[in-house]
Design an enzyme around this catalytic site. Structure first.
Site, PDB file in Angstrom:
ATOM      1  N   CYS A  19       0.880  -1.170   0.000  1.00 55.24           N
ATOM      2  CA  CYS A  19       0.000   0.000   0.000  1.00 55.24           C
ATOM      3  C   CYS A  19       0.914   1.214   0.000  1.00 55.24           C
ATOM      4  CB  CYS A  19      -0.953  -0.023   1.199  1.00 55.24           C
ATOM      5  SG  CYS A  19      -0.145   0.191   2.780  1.00 55.24           S
ATOM      6  N   ALA A  20       0.387   2.372   0.217  1.00 55.27           N
ATOM      7  CA  ALA A  20       1.197   3.590   0.160  1.00 55.27           C
ATOM      8  C   ALA A  20       2.297   3.603   1.226  1.00 55.27           C
ATOM      9  CB  ALA A  20       0.299   4.817   0.299  1.00 55.27           C
TER      10      ALA A  20
END
Length: 136
Positions: A94-95
């Protein structure tokens, strides 16, 4: 016994320090192994790891690891994009790594045996100078 009573503040400080040192290890999602970007590349190249990006579609379109499958965290349970071979390594991204840790717990619950979370997320991947793809 008198020693403990006389030095209770130091004993309490030692216990609190030990707990603070162990706290980060308790939050690792679902027993997943954290892997740095270089370790992820090795898993992808040597063991055919499947990269699952659990970001929302707009985030995925803005930038993702090449070959990654987009399965947002909220859709992970019951997603058709997960490999049926549950022994294949998964690298969850994810980020920043926070959602990937939550996704790791879901993947373990679904029976995947080798679940890895990209430490630092896509930000760490970019910082390592590794390529990122964008979707039109």
């Amino acid at each position: 016994m008198n020693f403990l009573l006389d030095n209770w503040i130091w004993l309490l400080t030692a216990i609190a320090s030990g707990a603070a040192l162990m706290l980060p290890n308790l939050g690792k999602g679902g027993g997943a192994d954290a892997v740095n970007p270089n370790g992820a590349v090795q898993l992808i190249n040597r063991e055919k790891a499947v990269v699952i990006d659990v970001c929302e579609p707009a985030e995925f379109a803005a930038g993702h690891i090449g070959g990654a499958r987009s399965i947002p965290l909220g859709q992970l349970e019951g997603a058709k994009g997960l490999p049926t071979n549950k022994t294949l390594p998964l690298v969850l991204v994810c980020a920043s790594g926070m959602r990937a840790r939550k996704a790791a717990a879901v993947a373990r619950k679904l029976g995947h045996e080798r679940v890895h979370v990209l430490e630092g997320g896509l930000a760490a991947w970019r910082e390592a100078g590794l390529p990122v793809e964008k979707t039109a």
